[in-house]
Design a protein around this motif. Sequence first.
Motif, short mmCIF file in Angstrom:
data_model
loop_
_atom_site.label_atom_id
_atom_site.label_comp_id
_atom_site.label_asym_id
_atom_site.label_seq_id
_atom_site.Cartn_x
_atom_site.Cartn_y
_atom_site.Cartn_z
N LYS A 188 0.85 -1.19 0.00
CA LYS A 188 0.00 0.00 0.00
C LYS A 188 0.88 1.24 0.00
O LYS A 188 1.55 1.55 0.99
CB LYS A 188 -0.90 0.00 1.24
N VAL A 189 0.90 1.95 -1.13
CA VAL A 189 1.71 3.16 -1.26
C VAL A 189 0.86 4.25 -1.89
O VAL A 189 0.28 4.05 -2.97
CB VAL A 189 2.97 2.91 -2.12
N ASN A 190 0.77 5.38 -1.23
CA ASN A 190 -0.03 6.51 -1.74
C ASN A 190 -1.45 6.06 -2.11
O ASN A 190 -1.98 6.42 -3.17
CB ASN A 190 0.64 7.16 -2.95
N ARG A 191 -2.03 5.24 -1.26
CA ARG A 191 -3.40 4.74 -1.42
C ARG A 191 -3.58 3.80 -2.60
O ARG A 191 -4.70 3.50 -3.01
CB ARG A 191 -4.39 5.91 -1.54
N GLU A 192 -2.48 3.33 -3.17
CA GLU A 192 -2.56 2.36 -4.27
C GLU A 192 -1.99 1.03 -3.80
O GLU A 192 -1.00 0.98 -3.07
CB GLU A 192 -1.76 2.84 -5.48
N ASN A 193 -2.63 -0.07 -4.23
CA ASN A 193 -2.07 -1.40 -4.03
C ASN A 193 -1.10 -1.68 -5.17
O ASN A 193 -1.49 -1.72 -6.34
CB ASN A 193 -3.17 -2.45 -3.99
N THR A 194 0.16 -1.87 -4.83
CA THR A 194 1.19 -2.00 -5.85
C THR A 194 2.02 -3.26 -5.66
O THR A 194 2.03 -3.86 -4.58
CB THR A 194 2.15 -0.79 -5.82
N LYS A 195 2.72 -3.65 -6.71
CA LYS A 195 3.68 -4.75 -6.63
C LYS A 195 5.04 -4.26 -7.07
O LYS A 195 5.15 -3.43 -7.97
CB LYS A 195 3.22 -5.93 -7.48
N LEU A 196 6.08 -4.81 -6.41
CA LEU A 196 7.43 -4.32 -6.68
C LEU A 196 8.02 -4.94 -7.94
O LEU A 196 8.68 -4.27 -8.72
CB LEU A 196 8.34 -4.63 -5.48
N ILE A 197 7.80 -6.23 -8.16
CA ILE A 197 8.35 -6.90 -9.34
C ILE A 197 7.19 -7.40 -10.19
O ILE A 197 6.43 -8.27 -9.76
CB ILE A 197 9.26 -8.07 -8.96
N SER A 198 7.02 -6.86 -11.38
CA SER A 198 5.96 -7.29 -12.28
C SER A 198 6.31 -6.85 -13.69
O SER A 198 7.17 -6.02 -13.91
CB SER A 198 4.61 -6.69 -11.86
N VAL A 305 13.69 4.88 -1.99
CA VAL A 305 12.74 5.93 -2.34
C VAL A 305 11.70 5.34 -3.30
O VAL A 305 12.05 4.90 -4.40
CB VAL A 305 13.45 7.14 -2.98
N LEU A 306 10.43 5.36 -2.89
CA LEU A 306 9.37 4.70 -3.64
C LEU A 306 8.24 5.66 -4.00
O LEU A 306 7.99 6.62 -3.28
CB LEU A 306 8.77 3.54 -2.81
N SER A 307 7.56 5.36 -5.09
CA SER A 307 6.31 6.03 -5.44
C SER A 307 5.44 4.99 -6.13
O SER A 307 5.88 3.88 -6.43
CB SER A 307 6.55 7.24 -6.33
N ALA A 308 4.18 5.34 -6.37
CA ALA A 308 3.25 4.41 -7.01
C ALA A 308 2.85 4.94 -8.38
O ALA A 308 2.73 6.15 -8.58
CB ALA A 308 2.01 4.24 -6.14
N ASN A 309 2.63 4.01 -9.32
CA ASN A 309 2.19 4.40 -10.66
C ASN A 309 1.33 3.29 -11.26
O ASN A 309 1.84 2.27 -11.71
CB ASN A 309 3.39 4.69 -11.56
#
Length: 540
Positions: A188-198, A305-309
Amino acid sequence: MYIKRLIEFAEANPKLFPAEGFQLKKIDWIVDIEMGSMNVTFNEAEEQKRIVPSVNRTREVRPALIVDRADYVFGKASKEKDQARSKIRQNTYLLLLEDYLSKTNDEDIKVLIEILHEEIPLPLSMKESDIISFRIRDEDYLHENEKVKHYILEELKNKNESTVDHQTKCMFCGQIEQILDVHTISFKVNRENTKLISANENAYESQGISKSKVAPTCHSCEQKYGKALEYFLQKKSIGNERNHVLRVGELNYVYWLHGDKMEGNVATTFQLLDKNNLQSLKTFIKQIFSGIKRDVEFEGLSILVLSANKGRLVVRDYFENKAITIINRIESFLNAQDIGEERLYNVFSLASATYQNTSQMKVSDLQDWFNWVFKGQPLPKRILVQLLKRIQSEGRMHKLYFAVLKSWLCSQKNGRDWTVKFDEENRNPAYIVGNIFALLEKVHQSARGSSTDSLSNKYFGSMSTTPKTVFAVLMKNYQHHLAKIADVNKGGAIYYDKKMITLLSSLQQMPTLFTLDEQAEFTLGYYHEKERLWTKKEEV
């Protein structure tokens, strides 16, 4: 490197990250089984947490091995309408125990199954959602038997082998393992469910690979790095404070400690989890954001340092270094903005100083400052350009502006020592012209009897860029103001004139044009001379 660091952190902290198939959970009841009989004793657990077998269930009926809710273990139902559902749950729980017994021959579980087939009077205070654990011989928890761990690991292995059809070398542990087709853990990053490796399904078809096989990862390594990053990103119980992440706009600075050895030994684990040590880490990071200078000691530091996209976790940057290197950079950051005042400015204040409207500030502006603080990279020239434009347009010099200017100069690492106060040894023409302009302004204000009537508002821009174009006009006004001062304070007029003669004698001629670096020198000289004139409060 950051994936390996996350894996190392998970391996070094087994209490934080139990083995796959297990979790740390609060126990509500401990049921003691009396040896040689079918008697049991119910004991309420007092805020006790233990590592127990885990289960992933949403709406479906799925029991956990041995330690589970009261409705699964005893078929308990608080309402009559729920009795059938609870009975179904208990049956699945018993079937799981039977399967475990058939594969392990665990005699203690055989006793438990016999007990659960009997009518057992339950405590009135027990709720169907309470978590139940069992103990035998007054000391052995049934779920802590090594056979339980072996059984769960075998079940998980069989499950993974049935769903994964690709075996190769894991790029993190180096073992030949079944490679995940899709990574399972979301962040959960910046209100988004994300995956690191995809990767998109067809993104790497030309290379004969697809999806997450672009970074071959075994299930064990995925669980380790995933659980570690989940832990760092989670919210803490006190308000919205996080112990391992600081959010800067859309960026998330995730940070954690690591040492030279991360094999999970007791000393390393204690060092990483010790409350005082974590506070040192937090204090260290927070001093960059809050501007508070403190003494801290800690091991090496990793910063991710992470962000969501659009459902993907974007790694903007990663860096790590030895503690002494990071500490020295922090000290340089704090010393650079030291302008002789009590306070220190935080990164947000320094970065926004170049904008009249803070909403115009970009993420890259903050990153520029963090790159200097953490990585030792010089602040870019555009910061100086923006700062000088703002000072020149406003015609005034705040202490914050000077802190930014001095920080920029120090970050360039040109071998010079940038002083807080007036620099007697600085013979740079631009610096001296800055001194002269500060003196012209002081005489102007003294003659008019107003500290708010400033030359800076009108002439700072011209004097800091093309001083020769306005100097003659300013000197003419200076002579007029000096004569006015002499009418009421002859000693004061003499004092000012002597200072002006000394400064002018240091110049061969008034410069025509200042480069960007010379504009910075001018601004520095102006501030130093102004502070000297205003703080000495001489009787003139």
